[in-house]
Design an enzyme around this catalytic site. Structure first.
Site, mmCIF file in Angstrom:
data_model
loop_
_atom_site.group_PDB
_atom_site.id
_atom_site.type_symbol
_atom_site.label_atom_id
_atom_site.label_comp_id
_atom_site.label_asym_id
_atom_site.label_seq_id
_atom_site.Cartn_x
_atom_site.Cartn_y
_atom_site.Cartn_z
ATOM 1 N N ALA A 187 0.895 -0.968 -0.043
ATOM 2 C CA ALA A 187 -0.469 0.084 0.275
ATOM 3 C C ALA A 187 0.291 1.352 0.186
ATOM 4 O O ALA A 187 0.828 1.772 -0.862
ATOM 5 C CB ALA A 187 -0.763 0.405 1.328
ATOM 6 N N GLU A 188 1.573 1.359 0.598
ATOM 7 C CA GLU A 188 2.712 2.761 1.120
ATOM 8 C C GLU A 188 3.175 2.813 -0.786
ATOM 9 O O GLU A 188 3.428 4.123 -0.649
ATOM 10 C CB GLU A 188 4.057 2.729 2.086
ATOM 11 C CG GLU A 188 4.491 3.667 2.044
ATOM 12 C CD GLU A 188 5.068 3.480 3.747
ATOM 13 O OE1 GLU A 188 5.583 5.238 3.552
ATOM 14 O OE2 GLU A 188 4.971 3.063 4.487
ATOM 15 N N SER A 189 4.057 1.622 -0.864
ATOM 16 C CA SER A 189 4.561 1.774 -2.272
ATOM 17 C C SER A 189 3.769 2.044 -3.150
ATOM 18 O O SER A 189 4.027 3.054 -4.392
ATOM 19 C CB SER A 189 5.497 0.362 -2.306
ATOM 20 O OG SER A 189 5.259 0.013 -1.913
#
Length: 141
Positions: free
Chosen positions: A62-64
């Site tokens: 998700a952060e990527s």
């Protein structure tokens, strides 16, 4: 000049070399005017000890994708992006196949951005809902 979808995806995936994204086999697979989609295989490399997808791997996916989305939609000549906070609510377990993270903006400000990331499996079941806040800071000249 607007880049083609293929060009954007190729650049994003090339930037992942020798990073956590490469280690987790995270690949950007779709892009549009207001979204970016990445996928990650679910196998033993991203399992918890009991054989299901690790929440930390989901958060890394998700952060990527969220950070890449912020990066794509700002002036990268003059600014850089950093994550401020991520939250993840895990709703369903996965043991195989792929998970897909679709990042869309809830807020696209000049300085801060808020991105909604929905993680689904191969059958389009909702696995996790994540929120990422990012900040765009000026590059030093």
């Amino acid at each position: 000049m607007q880049l083609s979808k293929e060009s954007v995806l190729a650049k994003a995936n090339a930037a992942s070399k020798n990073t956590l994204m490469e280690t987790l086999n995270i690949e950007m697979v779709d892009y549009g005017a207001d979204f970016l989609v990445a996928r990650m295989p679910v196998d033993s490399r991203v399992y918890q000890p009991d054989g299901v997808l690790h929440g930390g791997a989901t958060a890394a996916l998700a952060e990527s994708v969220g950070s890449f989305a912020s990066h794509l939609f700002i002036d990268i000549e003059n600014k850089f992006v950093r994550g401020l906070e991520i939250t993840a609510n895990h709703l369903k377990s996965v043991t195989e196949g792929y998970v897909y993270a679709r990042a869309t903006f809830l807020h696209k400000g000049r300085t801060t951005q808020l991105i909604d990331i929905r993680v689904t499996d191969d059958d389009d079941n909702l696995i996790s809902i994540c929120r990422l806040s990012t900040i765009s800071l000026p590059k030093k000249k």
